[in-house]
Motif scaffolding. Structure first.
Motif, PDB file in Angstrom:
ATOM      1  N   THR A  18       0.921  -1.623   0.274  1.00  0.00           N
ATOM      2  CA  THR A  18       0.430  -0.203   0.075  1.00  0.00           C
ATOM      3  C   THR A  18       1.404   1.384  -0.247  1.00  0.00           C
ATOM      4  O   THR A  18       2.130   0.692   0.146  1.00  0.00           O
ATOM      5  CB  THR A  18      -0.345   0.130   1.335  1.00  0.00           C
ATOM      6  N   GLU A  19       0.407   2.663   0.405  1.00  0.00           N
ATOM      7  CA  GLU A  19       1.734   3.823  -0.698  1.00  0.00           C
ATOM      8  C   GLU A  19       2.194   3.546   0.787  1.00  0.00           C
ATOM      9  O   GLU A  19       1.608   3.738   2.184  1.00  0.00           O
ATOM     10  CB  GLU A  19       0.243   4.765  -0.126  1.00  0.00           C
TER      11      GLU A  19
ATOM     12  N   GLN B 257      -1.727 -10.126  -0.927  1.00  0.00           N
ATOM     13  CA  GLN B 257      -2.725  -8.783  -0.286  1.00  0.00           C
ATOM     14  C   GLN B 257      -2.932  -7.980  -1.541  1.00  0.00           C
ATOM     15  O   GLN B 257      -3.917  -7.376  -1.750  1.00  0.00           O
ATOM     16  CB  GLN B 257      -1.927  -8.058   1.178  1.00  0.00           C
ATOM     17  N   VAL B 258      -2.154  -7.883  -2.604  1.00  0.00           N
ATOM     18  CA  VAL B 258      -2.809  -7.526  -4.056  1.00  0.00           C
ATOM     19  C   VAL B 258      -3.153  -8.407  -4.713  1.00  0.00           C
ATOM     20  O   VAL B 258      -4.152  -8.084  -5.297  1.00  0.00           O
ATOM     21  CB  VAL B 258      -1.597  -6.092  -4.268  1.00  0.00           C
TER      22      VAL B 258
END
Length: 899
Positions: free
Chosen positions: A724-725, A737-738
């Motif tokens: 995540t960012e 997760q992605v």
């Protein structure tokens, strides 16, 4: 995962005597290792820790690391201590502890640099043992060692040509002082000690100083005569008397004749070495208080100051090269990698053997070629280029000049920051060469466009700031790569450094690469390959950074319904052929199917196809730059996937097209997964996903282990993946997760009875670029190939392999019957015939060498055609044929295929 990093600043090493064997990097008090606290550890491990002056926290953490990897590494009886040393190195690097230097731990565990680096990397058995910090430290040490080894090998050969051997070994002490002084100068003058060329130029400056200040009896005639004219005590006295005058700065006496002799003998630019002397080396001499002294440098003083520098750097003790220490031994090359050409005893008439292409010689030769090629190119636009500027609707001349002035200042300053504080002037020199190349390539591009479009007004292109900045950046990258030689990829200023300097996006830079290569046929194969590597880096990750114009183009393409047209899958099997130029790509998008028009005419309605009805709504604009980018991207992606599949799925060849289909689908429809990520991360995830749904046991650990063996890969690709960012983790976490969350539905389709249609396989060319120097077969001959030499100004000896017989134009070649023997050798399939060039009886007459020319006179070795002549010079496997006319010289390399 490794433990969190801790600051060990409070525990530092104990003061020791400054010797490379036992000195600690910091001469500050620190608690001794407490043996009572480490009773749970192996006694020999504790002894090793004590000998390296490590602290209790370092000892504890290194032992924990050892217990973690102990069961996973191959451990021999004599390798346990070596593995302990590797664990200690990893620990002190992660903790920023100043306990020992690299040389000290190498000596403690009896390994050389390369062996130790390989051993440390082997500790990464679970993919999380070696941190990014440790990996960066290893890479830095590796490249520093490579550069230092190349420098010392050249230094050793050069000194043998300069100094006489003496019975008392006095010359050896002189050479030792010279090498140590150079190491000290390099360490102080260069911010990053990985610039091979500037380092070598500093070495020549050091040699100049030592030669003119040592006893003349130690010098061989060439260098003794070079310094004989400068032994002028009155001059020194006069300068010393003037030292109090503020208006005149007293400078070290630079012996121009001696420096030029050194440069000539080492094929180095005297102008550049003089600049290095006047800036970096002169400042170093001032700091050593040697600039005004005519005396030979004090050996002990130089050695002590380098000792302090080495202990502070905590890495390799460069003096070990001179001592022949085992810790810095060069890796042994396998016999299969060594050239097996038989040695020959050449007579005087055979010319000079071409020396081997060492890293320094290769770099000097490339630089000499580049500077020679740009000699005729000025720092200002040529008359032809000025004409193109004048023909523009808006003359870009002033903007071009202002841009160059601004970017020149930025480049020089950033170069100085990266290489060394006094290296700004070297940045200016390289920028000047880059500007000359920029103007030359721009002119060739415009000539090509004029021929293609029959126009001379290129106002939109020549007033495009991004085009000019990209073209200049590409020219400078060529210059920087030339100066970097084989160590280009190791340099601190290697690509994509230039993009950051000019604040240029990678996608914009990519647009100019192919046109640049086509516009400059003098580029060497190495430089073309380097630019191709830059293009691949852009496609792999650089073009996918947040803020890249690539995402805006993709967004527009998808919003207009052209997602399927980014690159039609049906075209995958077609060769990568296109007529797009830099002008097309920078002025893109353009309407599909239209003739490429000059920039000013690209919006004229008269250019619309006559067959298109006026009532038909206009088709959406399609970006040429995006289309070409995806064509190349798909071919690169499939090439890498095919390689990885060959490592891991040779028993399941049917999986490759299925994995490719998922991979290609992701790139086309889920391109946001590439944002701030790497192409190979999606490739490995796609492979794992398909194997998972096909019930094949292939773990990520196995995938990344094979991946590390592929060319141009980094462990950061699978260790440092955006989740995540602002949050990064391993490839496994990214998949779970992605990747899986985004593509779960699509992935599961491959397990159904009706899987998705397979994507066509792209046709993979050997290289998208045709090398201008690639050999071409001579018509009518099966074993003779020719290709143009890069520059007629260079001696053929520089371009010809060393194992062959060489003659340059203008040199004596000996009896005329040697040409007959050459022709017989070339046309003969009998390898033993080569041996008769110099010895043995005259062979039987054979067919002449055929060049398909009008006439041939073998008596004097000339091939006559239409008033021109070809003079042949031959070595065992090739010959150089120079075509000479009144005004132009064309050089060709003849490669004899049958030998």
């Amino acid at each position: 995962m490794p433990p969190k990093k801790r600051n060990s600043g409070a525990t530092q090493s104990k003061e020791m005597k400054p010797t490379a064997e036992n000195a600690s990097p910091e001469k500050k008090e620190s608690p001794e290792l407490s043996l009572k606290k480490h009773g749970d550890k192996d006694a020999e491990f504790v002894t090793l820790c004590k000998s390296l002056h490590v602290t209790d926290p370092v000892c504890d953490r290194a032992w924990t690391l050892w217990k973690t990897v102990q069961e996973s590494v191959d451990e021999a009886a004599d390798s346990q201590k070596k593995l302990w040393g590797a664990c200690l190195f990893v620990t002190v690097t992660d903790m920023d502890a100043t306990c020992f230097t690299l040389t000290q731990v190498l000596k403690a565990v009896c390994l050389n640099v390369k062996q130790f680096i390989d051993l440390v990397r082997k500790l990464d058995v679970n993919l999380d043992t070696i941190s990014t910090k440790v990996n960066s430290a290893l890479s830095r040490l590796d490249k520093k060692y490579d550069v230092m080894l190349a420098l010392y090998q050249r230094f050793e050969k050069t000194c043998k040509k300069i100094f006489n051997l003496t019975s008392d070994g006095k010359e050896r002490e002189t050479v030792r002082t010279c090498w140590t002084m150079f190491l000290l100068a390099k360490g102080r003058a260069l911010q990053m000690e990985d610039d091979l060329v500037i380092s070598f130029q500093l070495l020549l400056c050091t040699l100049e100083l030592i030669i003119k200040r040592c006893s003349p009896d130690l010098l061989q005639p060439l260098y003794k005569s070079a310094i004989s004219k400068i032994q002028s005590p009155p001059t020194r006295t006069s300068r010393r008397n003037q030292s109090k005058t503020k208006s005149r700065v007293v400078e070290p006496e630079v012996d121009v004749q001696l420096l030029e002799t050194l440069c000539k003998e080492n094929e180095c630019s005297a102008e550049e070495v003089k600049n290095v002397y006047q800036t970096s080396f002169m400042a170093f001499l001032e700091s050593m208080d040697l600039s005004r002294s005519p005396d030979f440098p004090q050996v002990n003083d130089v050695d002590q100051q380098y000792e302090e520098h080495y202990l502070k750097s905590r890495d390799i003790d460069g003096r070990m090269f001179f001592n022949g220490d085992e810790t810095v031994l060069a890796p042994k090359v396998k016999i299969s990698q060594v050239e097996r050409t038989p040695k020959k005893n050449l007579s005087d008439e055979d010319g000079v053997l071409v020396p081997p292409q060492t890293p320094i010689r290769a770099a000097m030769t490339s630089i000499q070629l580049l500077r020679g090629d740009l000699t005729s190119s000025g720092d200002q636009p040529s008359a032809n280029l000025v004409t193109y500027f004048k023909h523009c609707t808006v003359d870009p001349t002033q903007d071009v000049q202002k841009r160059l002035e601004t970017l020149g200042q930025v480049f020089s300053q950033r170069f100085g920051q990266a290489v060394g504080p006094r290296c700004v002037v070297y940045g200016r020199q390289r920028f000047t060469l880059g500007v000359r190349l920029y103007y030359r390539v721009m002119e060739e591009m415009l000539k090509s466009e004029e021929k293609r479009l029959s126009v001379q007004n290129f106002s939109k292109l020549l007033n495009d700031s991004t085009f000019h900045t990209s073209l200049l950046a590409c020219a400078l990258e060529v210059v920087m790569a030339t100066y970097g030689g084989i160590f280009t990829h190791l340099l601190h200023v290697c690509f994509p450094w230039i993009l950051n300097v000019f604040n240029l996006t990678a996608f914009d830079f990519y647009k100019v690469i192919e046109s640049f290569i086509k516009a400059d046929p003098t580029l060497s194969k190495e430089i073309v390959k380097h630019l191709e590597t830059c293009e691949n880096l852009i496609m792999e990750r650089l073009a996918w950074r947040t803020g890249s114009p690539l995402f805006e183009l993709l967004k527009q393409e998808h919003e207009s319904g052209g997602a399927e047209q980014v690159e039609t899958p049906a075209n995958f099997s077609q060769p990568l052929q296109h007529n797009h130029t830099a002008a097309d790509l920078y002025l893109s998008p353009m309407r599909p199917g239209l003739r490429v028009l000059p920039p000013e005419s690209s919006c004229q309605t008269s250019s619309q196809p006559a067959s298109q009805p006026t009532s038909q709504p206009p088709r959406p604009l399609k970006s040429n730059s995006l289309s070409l980018f995806y064509k190349k991207l798909y071919r690169l992606a499939y090439t890498r996937l095919k390689m990885l599949c060959s490592y891991l799925l040779s028993s399941h060849p049917e999986f490759e097209p299925i994995i490719w289909t998922l991979f290609q689908h992701t790139l086309q429809h889920e391109y946001e997964l590439m944002r701030d990520r790497h192409l190979d991360q999606l490739m490995m995830s796609a492979m794992y996903a398909i194997c998972k749904v096909k019930s094949v046991d292939l773990r990520f650990k196995t995938i990344v282990t094979a991946y590390k063996n592929m060319a141009n890969t980094s462990q950061e690709t699978f260790k440092h993946v955006l989740i995540t960012e602002g949050h990064y983790d391993s490839i496994i976490v990214f998949y779970n997760q992605v990747f899986m969350q985004k593509l779960k539905t699509n992935i599961l389709q491959y397990a159904s009875t009706r899987p998705p249609t397979l994507s066509p396989i792209p046709q993979i060319p050997c290289s998208p670029y045709k090398f201008p120097n690639s050999p071409l077969r001579v018509p009518g001959s099966n074993n003779v190939y020719i290709s143009p030499l890069k520059s007629a100004r260079m001696s053929p000896g520089i371009m010809t392999p060393r194992s062959k017989m060489l003659v340059s134009i203008g040199e004596s070649f000996g009896p005329s019957n040697r040409f007959q023997k050459i022709n017989q050798m070339v046309n003969s399939s009998d390898r033993s015939l080569k041996r008769t060039l110099d010895h043995g009886s005259t062979p039987k007459p054979l067919k002449r060498l055929r060049f398909d020319v009008d006439g041939q006179d073998e008596a004097d070795g000339r091939l006559v055609t239409n008033g021109a002549c070809f003079t042949i010079t031959v070595k065992e496997r090739d010959c150089t044929c120079v075509h000479k006319s009144e005004k132009t010289f064309f050089s060709f390399l003849i490669c004899v295929k049958s030998l």
